[in-house]
Design a protein around this motif. Structure first.
Motif, PDB file in Angstrom:
ATOM      1  N   LEU A 180      -5.633   4.062   7.618  1.00  0.00           N
ATOM      2  CA  LEU A 180      -4.877   2.831   7.350  1.00  0.00           C
ATOM      3  C   LEU A 180      -4.245   2.291   8.626  1.00  0.00           C
ATOM      4  O   LEU A 180      -4.224   1.069   8.863  1.00  0.00           O
ATOM      5  N   ILE A 238       0.874  -1.176   0.000  1.00  0.00           N
ATOM      6  CA  ILE A 238       0.000   0.000   0.000  1.00  0.00           C
ATOM      7  C   ILE A 238       0.909   1.223   0.000  1.00  0.00           C
ATOM      8  O   ILE A 238       1.797   1.350   0.847  1.00  0.00           O
ATOM      9  N   PHE A 292       1.793   0.759   5.355  1.00  0.00           N
ATOM     10  CA  PHE A 292       1.842   1.453   4.071  1.00  0.00           C
ATOM     11  C   PHE A 292       3.188   2.161   3.920  1.00  0.00           C
ATOM     12  O   PHE A 292       3.901   2.413   4.902  1.00  0.00           O
TER      13      PHE A 292
END
Length: 482
Positions: A25, A7, A32
Motif C-alpha cells: 500500500l 483503507i 491506510f
C-alpha cells in the motif's frame, strides 16, 4: 494521495504478511489506517464476527473486505478491479457499516524496551560471597578419582557459613539446600534436585559448569521471576526486536543488524533470568506459551551468534545442540519441541524419546501433546510458520489464529479440487501422529482449523467425496535472513 474514504488494515507486531501488505500500500502511495491488534485486542472479536476469520492481516477498502496479504497482491495484479476499489475510497466517504478505527485512548500498553525490574536476591549475594570464599576450587584427582573443576564440598560450605555468617548448623544446611532449590548450583554428577549434605559430596555453581548454552555464564542477581512474568517480558522484547529488524516487505530478518543492536544486548541480559525460573509449578497454558516463545527466541539467538544452518547435517546439529539453561536444566530446541511441548514424543530422525524415565525435565513435559504448536514454532526457514509470540492469557485463541494463518497460506495448504488433492506442508508428514492416525483424520484436522471462507468450503466438499488424498509439498529450508 488524499482519500475521502478509508483503507484499514488489521495487523499484529512482527507479522511478515502484515508488513508485506502495508509495504504494498505504501509503494502504491495509498494511505491506510493500521489497527494493531496487540494494542487493540478488543477489535479481535468484531473483526472475527464481521469476516469469520481471526488471521491477520485483513484489509478493508471502506466496507469492502479485500482479505489477507495474498488476496491484496492478487487484487493489485487485477488492474480493473483494483482501480475500481481505489476510486471507491478516493471519492466516497466510509459508509456506516465500514470498520471504524478504535479510540487511541483505549490502546493497551504492551511495554517497550525497558529494563526489567530486578528485586535483589539474598541468595545471589550469598553466591557472590561464596565465589570469594576460597572453598571453590578443583577437587579430587588421583589414581582412582577424576578431578572436578570449580567445586566445593558440602562440609566446607557448612563450615564457611557457620564461621562467616555466624549461623548454626541447621541454618547452614538450609542455606545449602536453597542454593540447589533456587537453581544456583547442583550436586556434581547430577542435575536433579538433591538433599544438601554436610560431607564430602561435591557441588558446583551452575555458572561454573562447562556449558555451550547461549545463556550460560554469570548468574543473575535478581530474585527468581514468575514464569508468566518472565515469558511476557521475553515476548514483548522479541516483538519489539522484530518490529525494528523485519524488512519493510516482511520477507526477511536482518540478523546482522540485530547482533549489534542495543535491543539484543537487553535480550541477552534477560536470558540470564531463565537459568533460575521456576517452571515446574506453571499451568499448561503458561508452559506452552513460555516454551513456544523461548524456542522461537532461541532460534533467533542462535542465528545471530552462530549463523543459520545451511545443510542437513548442520540443521540436525543446530536443533540438537543449540541450548538454553532453563530452571537449572539444559534444554535444546529438540528438547523443547519434542520433550516438553509434544509430551516427550520422538521427533524427526530420533531413535529415542528426548527424556528418559529418570530425567528431571520429564516433570516439566506436558501430559498430552499440543498439536497447534507446529503452527507457532519458528525454525528460521522460509517454509516455517511466520514469526509470532504468545501469551498464556487467551492462548488457545492465539494458537488457533496461528493455525488459520498458516493454512490460509500456500506454504501450509494448497487444494486441487479437480484431483481431490490436498497438498500440505511436510510438517503434517513429519508429525502426523499429532494430527491423526490416518490421512483422512489429518485432512479433517486441517478443515477444523481453517478459517471460514472459500478454501474451507472447498476442502469440506472434497471431504464429502471420500476421495480426498494428501500429497506433501517440498520444504523450503532457505533462510529468511538478509
Amino acid at each position: 494521495m488524499a482519500l475521502k474514504g478509508r483503507i484499514l488494515i488489521y495487523s499484529i507486531i512482527g507479522c511478515p504478511h502484515c508488513m508485506r501488505a502495508k509495504n504494498t500500500l505504501q509503494e502504491l502511495g495509498l494511505p491506510f489506517v493500521d489497527i494493531n491488534l496487540d494494542s487493540y485486542p478488543q477489535c479481535r472479536e468484531p473483526m472475527k464476527h464481521r469476516i469469520g476469520r481471526t488471521s491477520v492481516p485483513q484489509v478493508f477498502f471502506n466496507s469492502i473486505h479485500v482479505g489477507g496479504n495474498e488476496d491484496l497482491q492478487k487484487l493489485v495484479n487485477n488492474k480493473k478491479d483494483f482501480e475500481a476499489l481505489v476510486a471507491e475510497v478516493t471519492n466516497i466517504a466510509p459508509p456506516a457499516d465500514a470498520p471504524y478505527p478504535p479510540d487511541p485512548e483505549t490502546a493497551v500498553n504492551n511495554g517497550g524496551l525497558t529494563d526489567i525490574v530486578c528485586e535483589p536476591d539474598e541468595y545471589a549475594r550469598l553466591v557472590m560471597d561464596l565465589k570469594g570464599s576460597g572453598i571453590i576450587k578443583d577437587q579430587g584427582g588421583g589414581f582412582l578419582s577424576r578431578s572436578q573443576k570449580s567445586c566445593f564440598k558440602g562440609k566446607d560450605f557448612v563450615s564457611w557459613v557457620t564461621k562467616t555468617k555466624h549461623l548454626g548448623h541447621p541454618e547452614a544446611l538450609e542455606m545449602g539446600q536453597m542454593l540447589i532449590d533456587q537453581h544456583f548450583g547442583h550436586r556434581v554428577g547430577s542435575s536433579s534436585v538433591a538433599v544438601f549434605k554436610d560431607d564430602d559430596t561435591m557441588y558446583r555453581l551452575i555458572e561454573d559448569d562447562e556449558s555451550s548454552a547461549l545463556n550460560a555464564g554469570e548468574t543473575s542477581e535478581c530474585a527468581m521471576m514468575p514464569v508468566n512474568e518472565l515469558g511476557e517480558a521475553i515476548r514483548r522484547l522479541i516483538l519489539q526486536i522484530y518490529s525494528v529488524f523485519l524488512s519493510a516487505d516482511g520477507r526477511s530478518v536482518n540478523y546482522k543488524s540485530i547482533a549489534t543492536s542495543s535491543e539484543f544486548k537487553k535480550y541477552g541480559k534477560l536470558t540470564r533470568e531463565l537459568v533460575r525460573v521456576d517452571i515446574e509449578k506453571a499451568s499448561r497454558d503458561e508452559k506452552v506459551a513460555f516454551f513456544i516463545n523461548i524456542y522461537n527466541a532461541l532460534v533467533i539467538h542462535a542465528n545471530i551468534v552462530r549463523g543459520p544452518p545451511s545443510n542437513l547435517w548442520q540443521r540436525y546439529k543446530f536443533f540438537n545442540t543449540v541450548q538454553y539453561i532453563i530452571g537449572g536444566q539444559t534444554y535444546s530446541l529438540q528438547d523443547i519441541e519434542n520433550g516438553v511441548l509434544r509430551a516427550n514424543r520422538k521427533g524427526v530422525g530420533m531413535l529415542f524419546k528426548p527424556f528418559g524415565k529418570n530425567d528431571p525435565r520429564l516433570k516439566i513435559s506436558l501430559e498430552t501433546p499440543e498439536p497447534l504448536i507446529h503452527f507457532a514454532l519458528v525454525c528460521g526457514a522460509k517454509s516455517c510458520p511466520p514469526i509470532k509470540t504468545f501469551s498464556a492469557h487467551g492462548l488457545q485463541q492465539q494458537l488457533q489464529m496461528a493455525a488459520e494463518a498458516f493454512l490460509e497460506s500456500d506454504n501450509g495448504c494448497q487444494l486441487v479440487s479437480s484431483k481431490n488433492e490436498v497438498r500440505l506442508s511436510m510438517i503434517f508428514k513429519w508429525y502426523q501422529e499429532d494430527f491423526g492416525s490416518s490421512h483422512i483424520q489429518v485432512i479433517q484436522f486441517v478443515h477444523n482449523h481453517m478459517s471460514n471462507g472459500a478454501k474451507k468450503e472447498t476442502l469440506g466438499s472434497m471431504l464429502q467425496t471420500n476421495k480426498a488424498h494428501i500429497t506433501f509439498m517440498p520444504y523450503d529450508w532457505s533462510i529468511n535472513s538478509k
